[in-house]
Design a protein around this motif. Structure first.
Motif, PDB file in Angstrom:
ATOM      1  N   GLN A  32      34.989  19.112  44.880  1.00  0.00           N
ATOM      2  CA  GLN A  32      35.495  20.494  44.515  1.00  0.00           C
ATOM      3  C   GLN A  32      36.180  20.014  43.245  1.00  0.00           C
ATOM      4  OE1 GLN A  32      36.134  19.375  47.916  1.00  0.00           O
ATOM      5  NE2 GLN A  32      34.623  20.140  48.503  1.00  0.00           N
ATOM      6  N   PHE A  68      39.101  21.306  42.418  1.00  0.00           N
ATOM      7  CA  PHE A  68      40.354  21.598  42.856  1.00  0.00           C
ATOM      8  C   PHE A  68      40.712  21.251  43.856  1.00  0.00           C
ATOM      9  CE2 PHE A  68      39.373  25.471  39.931  1.00  0.00           C
ATOM     10  CZ  PHE A  68      40.312  25.597  39.448  1.00  0.00           C
ATOM     11  N   GLN A  69      41.929  20.232  44.141  1.00  0.00           N
ATOM     12  CA  GLN A  69      42.519  19.536  44.920  1.00  0.00           C
ATOM     13  C   GLN A  69      43.441  20.082  45.629  1.00  0.00           C
ATOM     14  OE1 GLN A  69      40.896  15.433  44.883  1.00  0.00           O
ATOM     15  NE2 GLN A  69      39.104  15.484  45.692  1.00  0.00           N
ATOM     16  N   PHE A  79      46.658  29.988  45.732  1.00  0.00           N
ATOM     17  CA  PHE A  79      45.788  29.228  46.838  1.00  0.00           C
ATOM     18  C   PHE A  79      46.036  29.872  48.125  1.00  0.00           C
ATOM     19  CE2 PHE A  79      46.293  26.070  43.240  1.00  0.00           C
ATOM     20  CZ  PHE A  79      44.846  26.225  43.208  1.00  0.00           C
ATOM     21  N   THR A 114      37.832  24.621  46.429  1.00  0.00           N
ATOM     22  CA  THR A 114      39.178  23.848  47.154  1.00  0.00           C
ATOM     23  C   THR A 114      38.729  22.985  48.078  1.00  0.00           C
ATOM     24  OG1 THR A 114      40.190  25.631  45.762  1.00  0.00           O
ATOM     25  CG2 THR A 114      41.490  24.906  46.987  1.00  0.00           C
ATOM     26  N   TYR A 136      41.702  20.886  50.698  1.00  0.00           N
ATOM     27  CA  TYR A 136      43.211  21.575  50.986  1.00  0.00           C
ATOM     28  C   TYR A 136      43.273  20.295  52.174  1.00  0.00           C
ATOM     29  CZ  TYR A 136      43.100  26.683  49.788  1.00  0.00           C
ATOM     30  OH  TYR A 136      42.453  28.000  49.155  1.00  0.00           O
TER      31      TYR A 136
END
Length: 437
Positions: free
Chosen positions: A19, A21-22, A165, A192, A194
């Motif tokens: 991904q 975004f982390q 988020f 993303t 998570y």
């Protein structure tokens, strides 16, 4: 071949680069920052990249992120290959990769950065939302896949990290229910990844540290939620702990059962950065229950546009008590045949209104009033620099609270403390057989 012992909860995270975004959120001592730093080192050893590590204040890097990278590099016996340079702070790898450190307090220095394919925002909740968006624009490379890692301890749900988020109730934007993340521990939504962690996930923590976190439950419940549980929520003392929401039909049924209901309408003015907020209220004067059953919540509206939106009040003749700070607006509405008056303000009226509304035994809000619920359900008092509650200031500009206070102008809620004192007073009856003086 490098061998490194890591916490099991972070094993998959270390090698997951699918991904863009982390987002890592967790409690104190969960080792999230450690594993982010380790992940970046492993990636930069594998691929030639420029990584940017950002905190709100540049000078805080030296004793946090920079020191953490140094520690891991030495622990992995890589200090002869990877150079940690102190002035300016920078880390250089044998394959040409490098890590540079910047602070959002010196934004001009971000403009000279090129070909950054990996950014780590440490304590991202401290960085402003505009800064986050600026950094997204700096993330670019002609060939490498782009990644942004964000790590933080949880804060209030009004922080941009939660709104971006997870969910933003005011703007009706929904991505993920944070409670689902606490249950699943790791999730992928869109682009993303998570990750949620607590002190239990760090097998290298001494038991005494976890015991210290547990002690917070007794003396600071808010900090306990953040530090021990790693969860977003309300930070501070709630203004209206008796506030509750109810299905709209049930609220109307409850109002219809009131023998002698008191109906009020309150309004607060706004335009660009604040909102025009109007509420319909019903008071059960016997049971001391306040019902909120209708709301109007708009911004960027001129007076003539608002008049059109609120035309039903002109037709019904309902009396509106509005913020008297805008006398021209009230006069304009009155000329348009609205039954509108200004609320009475006086020195100390803010505190008086807060105390009055807190005296209701229950405040019931219709679930149709989404903005009111968002502002009032978890509304807390503002704190001073010492962390003490300021009893006449709210943490946010709660327009619906002001509308409610103006609508109740002139109405007094029974003070149970005063009532109890009255009942506890001795009667003036003369004892039987006593002598009259």
């Amino acid at each position: 071949m490098i061998e490194k012992e890591v916490n099991p909860h972070f094993e998959d995270f270390l090698f997951d680069w699918y991904q863009k975004f982390q987002f890592l959120v967790g409690g104190y001592g969960s080792s999230k920052s450690y594993h982010v730093a380790l992940k970046i080192i492993l990636k930069l050893l594998e691929e030639k990249r420029t990584a940017l590590v950002v905190r709100e204040v540049y000078d805080t890097h030296r004793d946090s992120t920079f020191s953490l990278f140094e520690e891991i590099i030495e622990d992995m016996d890589l200090s002869r290959k990877i150079r940690c340079m102190g002035s300016p702070m920078q880390i250089r790898f044998p394959n040409g990769s490098k890590i540079i450190f910047k602070g959002m307090d010196k934004p001009a220095k971000l403009k000279s950065i090129n070909n950054v394919s990996l950014i780590w925002l440490e304590e991202c909740s401290e960085i402003k939302y505009e800064g986050f968006k600026e950094l997204m624009g700096r993330l670019r490379h002609p060939s490498l896949k782009l990644h942004m890692i964000l790590s933080t301890n949880p804060v209030g749900e009004d922080n941009w990290t939660y709104k971006h988020f997870f969910q933003d109730r005011i703007n009706k934007r929904y991505v993920l229910d944070d409670k689902d993340l606490y249950r699943e521990r790791t999730m992928v939504i869109g682009d993303t990844y998570y990750h949620h962690s607590t002190a239990e996930d760090n097998l290298f923590l001494p038991e005494s540290y976890i015991e210290q976190l547990e002690e917070m439950k007794e003396y600071d419940p808010d900090l306990y939620r953040i530090a021990r549980k790693g969860r977003f929520g309300v930070n501070g003392v709630r203004v209206l702990p008796q506030f509750t929401k109810m299905e709209h039909r049930e609220v109307m049924k409850a109002i219809n059962r009131i023998e002698k209901p008191l109906f009020r309408v309150g309004g607060d003015w706004g335009f660009v950065n604040s909102y025009n907020a109007f509420l319909r209220l019903a008071v059960d004067t016997e049971k001391q229950i306040l019902y909120i059953y209708w709301e109007y919540y708009k911004r960027g509206k001129t007076d003539d546009e608002t008049i059109v939106d609120l035309a039903e009040f002109k037709n019904s003749g309902e009396r509106i008590i509005a913020d008297s700070a805008e006398p021209k607006t009230i006069k304009y509405f009155k000329k348009q045949d609205f039954n509108m008056v200004g609320a009475h303000k006086f020195p100390g009226s803010v505190l008086a209104n807060i105390k009055k509304i807190k005296r209701f035994k229950k405040i019931v809000c219709s679930d149709a009033c989404e903005n009111t619920i968002h502002e009032l359900e978890d509304l807390v008092f503002k704190k001073d620099k010492n962390g003490d509650v300021i009893e006449d200031e709210l943490a946010i500009d709660a327009h619906t609270f002001d509308a409610m206070a103006y609508g109740l102008d002139g109405y007094e809620v029974i003070d149970l403390k005063d009532e109890a004192q009255k009942q506890a007073r001795p009667t003036r009856q003369r004892p039987s057989g006593g002598r009259k003086r």
